[in-house]
Enzyme design. Structure first.
Site, mmCIF file in Angstrom:
data_model
loop_
_atom_site.group_PDB
_atom_site.id
_atom_site.type_symbol
_atom_site.label_atom_id
_atom_site.label_comp_id
_atom_site.label_asym_id
_atom_site.label_seq_id
_atom_site.Cartn_x
_atom_site.Cartn_y
_atom_site.Cartn_z
ATOM 1 N N ARG A 262 -26.836 -6.514 6.758
ATOM 2 C CA ARG A 262 -25.738 -5.757 6.153
ATOM 3 C C ARG A 262 -24.722 -6.690 5.486
ATOM 4 N NH1 ARG A 262 -24.741 -0.457 9.944
ATOM 5 N NH2 ARG A 262 -26.933 -0.224 10.572
ATOM 6 N N ARG A 277 -19.386 -8.632 14.417
ATOM 7 C CA ARG A 277 -19.734 -8.046 13.115
ATOM 8 C C ARG A 277 -20.385 -9.145 12.280
ATOM 9 N NH1 ARG A 277 -18.111 -3.470 10.989
ATOM 10 N NH2 ARG A 277 -16.421 -3.251 12.504
ATOM 11 N N GLU A 351 -17.641 0.412 19.450
ATOM 12 C CA GLU A 351 -18.906 1.077 19.149
ATOM 13 C C GLU A 351 -20.115 0.187 19.419
ATOM 14 O OE1 GLU A 351 -19.443 2.517 15.047
ATOM 15 O OE2 GLU A 351 -21.582 2.216 15.408
ATOM 16 N N SER A 354 -24.784 4.803 17.636
ATOM 17 C CA SER A 354 -24.365 5.899 16.773
ATOM 18 C C SER A 354 -25.509 6.896 16.647
ATOM 19 C CB SER A 354 -23.988 5.350 15.400
ATOM 20 O OG SER A 354 -23.453 6.370 14.617
ATOM 21 N N ARG A 392 -24.518 -7.053 19.377
ATOM 22 C CA ARG A 392 -23.350 -6.219 19.662
ATOM 23 C C ARG A 392 -23.279 -5.881 21.150
ATOM 24 N NH1 ARG A 392 -20.331 -2.355 16.646
ATOM 25 N NH2 ARG A 392 -20.305 -3.893 14.966
HETATM 26 N N1 LIG Z 1 -22.560 -5.679 11.069
HETATM 27 C C1 LIG Z 1 -22.997 -5.441 12.310
HETATM 28 N N2 LIG Z 1 -23.034 -6.451 13.223
HETATM 29 C C2 LIG Z 1 -23.484 -6.229 14.485
HETATM 30 N N3 LIG Z 1 -23.901 -5.017 14.932
HETATM 31 C C3 LIG Z 1 -23.887 -3.989 14.047
HETATM 32 C C4 LIG Z 1 -23.435 -4.139 12.714
HETATM 33 N N4 LIG Z 1 -23.532 -2.923 12.090
HETATM 34 C C5 LIG Z 1 -24.020 -2.059 13.004
HETATM 35 N N5 LIG Z 1 -24.223 -2.694 14.182
HETATM 36 C C6 LIG Z 1 -24.759 -2.108 15.413
HETATM 37 O O1 LIG Z 1 -25.764 -1.157 15.073
HETATM 38 C C7 LIG Z 1 -25.406 0.112 15.606
HETATM 39 C C8 LIG Z 1 -25.935 1.202 14.699
HETATM 40 O O2 LIG Z 1 -25.400 1.024 13.405
HETATM 41 S S1 LIG Z 1 -24.885 2.307 12.670
HETATM 42 O O3 LIG Z 1 -24.729 1.962 11.310
HETATM 43 O O4 LIG Z 1 -23.736 2.769 13.373
HETATM 44 N N6 LIG Z 1 -26.016 3.430 12.837
HETATM 45 C C9 LIG Z 1 -27.291 3.239 12.490
HETATM 46 O O5 LIG Z 1 -27.693 2.204 11.953
HETATM 47 C C10 LIG Z 1 -28.238 4.362 12.868
HETATM 48 N N7 LIG Z 1 -29.535 4.117 12.298
HETATM 49 C C11 LIG Z 1 -28.320 4.459 14.397
HETATM 50 O O6 LIG Z 1 -28.709 3.222 14.947
HETATM 51 C C12 LIG Z 1 -23.900 0.076 15.706
HETATM 52 O O7 LIG Z 1 -23.421 1.031 16.636
HETATM 53 C C13 LIG Z 1 -23.675 -1.351 16.181
HETATM 54 O O8 LIG Z 1 -23.962 -1.457 17.575
#
Ligand SMILES: Nc1ncnc2c1ncn2[C@@H]1O[C@H](COS(=O)(=O)NC(=O)[C@@H](N)CO)[C@@H](O)[C@H]1O
Length: 427
Positions: A262, A277, A351, A354, A392
Site C-alpha cells: 500500500r 503503518r 484497528e 476490518s 500490525r
Molecule cells: N499500511 C498498513 N500497514 C500495516 N497494516 C495494515 C496497513 N493497512 C492495513 N493493514 C492491516 O490490514 C487490515 C485490513 O486492512 S483493511 O484495509 O482495513 N481491510 C482489508 O484489507 C479487507 N480486505 C479485510 O482484511 C487492517 O485492519 C490492518 O490490520
C-alpha cells in the site's frame, strides 16, 4: 456498482447514500447522461431495423425488376448508413462515460449502519478482555522489538525507503506462526486455504473497488497491466470473473494469504513509529462468495466477525468491535465492523481487523455470477474480513504479553506454531 435500473427508480435513495458517504457523485448528471444514451441507442437501433427492412425491399424490387424503386431504396439505405456511422462513435463514447460514472456510485448502507462523518463517529458495541495492569514500566512495541533485536528499520529503509522494516529472529518466526495459526484455524472451519498472487490486472482492482478511486494507494508495475494488491481480496475477487457458478456450490469460503502493498498516500507523518503503518505487510484474509440474499450476507457477516474474534481471543488480546459509520466505511460497503485491539503504550484501541459485506456491488463490477435454484443467472454477494494482518497484530501482542523482566509470553494457542516456545527473550 449498483444496478442502473435501481438508480433510475430510486434516485433519492442513491443520492442520500452518496451524501452519507461523503461521495460527491452527481446522480442527476448520471441520469441525464443515461437518458441521452438510451435515446441515442434507440435511434441507432431504429436505423438498423430500418436498414434490415430496406435490404428486404431492395431484394424484392430486384426480383420484380423495379429498378427505380430499387435505386430509391438503396439511396435511403445509404442515408441510414451515414446516420449510423455518425451516431455510433458518440454512442460508444457516452456509454463509456456512463460506465465510468457508474463506477463512482456508492453502495446503499444498511439502516443499522451508524450515520457519521468520519471514524470519530464509529460506534463501539462490544468489548472483550481485561485491560493489562503491568505493575512495571511497560515498553511500547518498538522498544520491545529493539530490546530483543527483533527488527531492523534502518537497514530496511536503506533498501526500501520509508515505512519499511526487517523482522528478525523470533519476530520473523512469530509472524509466520501467526499466519499458520490463522490459516490452520480457518481451514478447520471449512475455509479453503489459498495463496494468491500479489500482482493483479486492472480489472481485479476495478472489480474489487480499488479503481478508479483509491488508485493512488496502489503500486503499478511499469508498462504492464499489473499492479500490487493491497489485500488478497483483490486477487480473489478477480479469480471468478465471467464464470457462472452453480448455486449449489455456494457459499465459497476462502482463507487467502498474500503479501500486501500500500502506498499509504495521504498518511504522511501518521503512525511513523515502528511497524504500525508500512508499505508492505502480510495478511490472511477471510473471503466469502454467497448467493444474492440479504439474510445470507448478514449471516456470513456475523460469522466472519466471530471467526476473527475467536482468533484474537486465542491470542488473549483485549479488543473492542466498532460499527463503522457511513462517512468512514467507503463506497462499496453495506455494513462494516472494525475490530480494534488494545495497545497499552497508546492507552487506546487500534484497528487490527476490518469486516465488510457488500451485497453485489463488487460482483456487478467484477462480473461474478451464479445460477440460482430457478436457473436464473444472478450476481453473487461478496464479503471479507481480516483473519490476521502482521506486523500490525504484533503491536498489541508484544505489548500486552510483555513481562516484568522484559520478555514476552507467547499465548498458548500460538506455541504449537513456534516449536512449543513459551517466551521471547528468555533463554
Ligand atoms: N499500511 C498498513 N500497514 C500495516 N497494516 C495494515 C496497513 N493497512 C492495513 N493493514 C492491516 O490490514 C487490515 C485490513 O486492512 S483493511 O484495509 O482495513 N481491510 C482489508 O484489507 C479487507 N480486505 C479485510 O482484511 C487492517 O485492519 C490492518 O490490520
Amino acid at each position: 456498482m449498483l444496478d442502473l435500473a435501481f438508480i433510475r427508480s430510486n434516485p433519492d435513495v442513491v443520492k442520500e447514500a452518496a451524501r452519507l458517504k461523503n461521495n460527491s457523485i452527481d446522480i442527476d448528471a448520471l441520469l441525464a447522461l443515461d437518458q441521452h444514451v438510451v435515446a441515442l441507442q434507440h435511434e441507432v437501433e431504429e436505423a438498423r431495423a430500418k436498414q434490415n427492412q430496406l435490404s428486404k425491399g431492395i431484394q424484392q424490387a430486384a426480383k420484380e425488376k423495379n429498378v427505380e424503386l430499387r435505386n430509391n431504396l438503396i439511396a435511403e439505405g445509404k442515408k441510414l448508413a451515414e446516420l449510423i456511422k455518425a451516431k455510433e462513435p458518440e454512442l460508444n463514447q457516452m456509454t463509456e462515460e456512463r460506465y465510468n460514472m457508474l463506477l463512482l456510485v456508492p453502495n446503499i448502507p444498511d439502516p443499522s449502519t451508524p450515520v457519521g462523518k468520519d471514524e470519530s463517529e464509529n460506534v463501539p458495541f462490544k468489548y472483550w478482555g481485561e485491560l493489562p495492569e503491568f505493575g512495571f514500566s511497560a515498553l511500547d512495541h518498538y522498544d520491545l522489538m529493539l530490546k530483543h533485536n527483533l527488527v531492523d528499520i534502518e537497514r530496511a529503509v536503506k533498501v526500501a525507503g520509508s515505512r519499511s522494516y526487517v523482522l528478525r529472529g523470533d519476530a520473523a518466526r512469530l509472524e509466520l506462526a501467526l499466519i499458520n495459526f490463522a490459516m490452520d484455524k480457518m481451514a478447520r472451519k471449512g475455509f479453503t486455504p489459498l495463496i494468491v498472487p500479489s500482482m493483479a490486472r486492472d480489472f481485479a482492482f476495478v472489480g474489487n473497488g480499488q479503481f478508479p478511486k483509491g488508485r493512488d494507494q496502489v503500486y503499478e508495475l511499469k508498462d504492464q497491466d499489473l499492479f500490487l494488491v493491497g489485500t488478497a481480496e483483490v486477487s480473489i475477487t478477480g479469480m471468478y470473473k465471467d464464470e457462472i457458478l452453480k448455486g449449489e456450490e455456494l457459499p465459497l469460503k476462502f482463507v487467502g494469504y498474500s503479501p500486501c502493498f500500500r502506498q499509504e498516500a495521504g498518511t504522511y507523518g501518521k503512525d511513523t513509529r515502528g511497524v504500525f503503518r508500512i508499505h508492505q505487510f502480510n495478511k490472511v484474509e477471510q473471503y466469502i462468495i454467497c448467493k444474492a440474499d440479504h439474510e445470507e450476507s448478514v449471516f456470513w457477516f456475523e460469522q466472519l466477525l466471530q471467526n476473527a474474534e475467536e482468533l484474537i481471543q486465542d491470542l488473549e488480546l483485549p479488543y473492542r468491535v466498532v460499527n463503522v459509520c457511513t462517512g468512514d466505511m467507503g463506497d462499496g460497503k453495506v455494513g462494516m465492523y472494525d475490530i480494534e485491539c488494545w495497545v497499552p503504550s497508546e492507552k487506546r484501541y487500534r484497528e487490527t481487523h476490518s469486516c465488510s459485506y457488500l451485497h453485489d456491488w463488487q460482483a456487478r463490477r467484477a462480473n461474478l455470477r451464479y445460477r440460482d435454484e430457478e436457473g436464473k443467472v444472478r450476481f453473487v454477494h461478496t464479503l471479507n474480513n481480516t483473519a490476521i494482518a502482521s506486523p500490525r497484530i504484533l503491536i498489541p501482542l508484544l505489548e500486552t504479553h510483555q513481562q516484568a523482566d522484559g520478555s514476552v509470553r507467547i499465548p498458548e494457542a500460538l506455541r504449537p506454531f513456534m516449536g512449543g516456545q513459551e517466551f521471547i527473550g528468555r533463554p
